[in-house]
Design a protein around this motif. Structure first.
Motif: not given
Length: 165
Positions: A113-115, A119-121, A128-130, A145-146
């Motif tokens: 998920t991080a890879r 950018q967001a990571y 915001k995390v889904k 997940g997102r």
């Protein structure tokens, strides 16, 4: 002498209206940004409260509402990134701490998920995390997940997360 108006210094001022010594009143967001830039906390409203009141966050679940959600349910949470930990024993997992206006939310971010959302990571200050809510006894966390970087909604906010690698 009956009043201050009787003193020579104040006689001329009595005829003219006294101007407001602080004619500019900063907005709630400006107050909060100034608080964070000097102390890293807000003396008034929390950034998540201000963004939510401005309608910039969409629907999300606050930390205090997570207890009402079922194990394995889909949730969306939003918070300031206040900490990241990637222990060597965690096999590629990063643990984020998000702070919303009701408390801290534990988020688990798997390496894939991080890879995929690098950018967001790496750069989000407001995230915001889904994901999927998991509960084990008293421990509640969200499996990400997102990842959605919401930092531009309050781009002037200077927040430093504590990162442990």
């Amino acid at each position: 002498m009956d009043s201050l108006d009787d003193l020579p210094l104040f006689q001329h001022g009595a005829q003219s209206a006294v101007a407001d010594p602080l004619p500019y009143k900063p907005s709630a967001i400006e107050d909060m940004l100034e608080d964070f830039s000097s102390m890293n906390v807000s003396l008034s409203k929390h950034p998540i409260t201000l963004l939510d009141e401005a309608g910039k966050l969409g629907r999300f679940t606050r930390m205090t509402e997570l207890i009402n959600k079922e194990h394995q349910s889909l949730v969306t949470v939003v918070g300031m990134v206040t900490g990241k930990q990637s222990p060597g024993t965690a096999a590629g997992v990063t643990f984020f701490t998000l702070e919303d206006d009701t408390g801290n939310i534990n988020v688990v971010v798997w390496q894939a998920t991080a890879r995929a959302q690098k950018q967001a990571y790496l750069t989000s200050k407001i995230l915001k995390v889904k994901g999927i809510l998991e509960r084990e006894g008293e421990v509640t966390h969200v499996i990400a997940g997102r990842l959605i970087d919401m930092t531009e909604q309050l781009s002037e906010l200077k927040v430093q997360s504590r990162e442990f690698h």
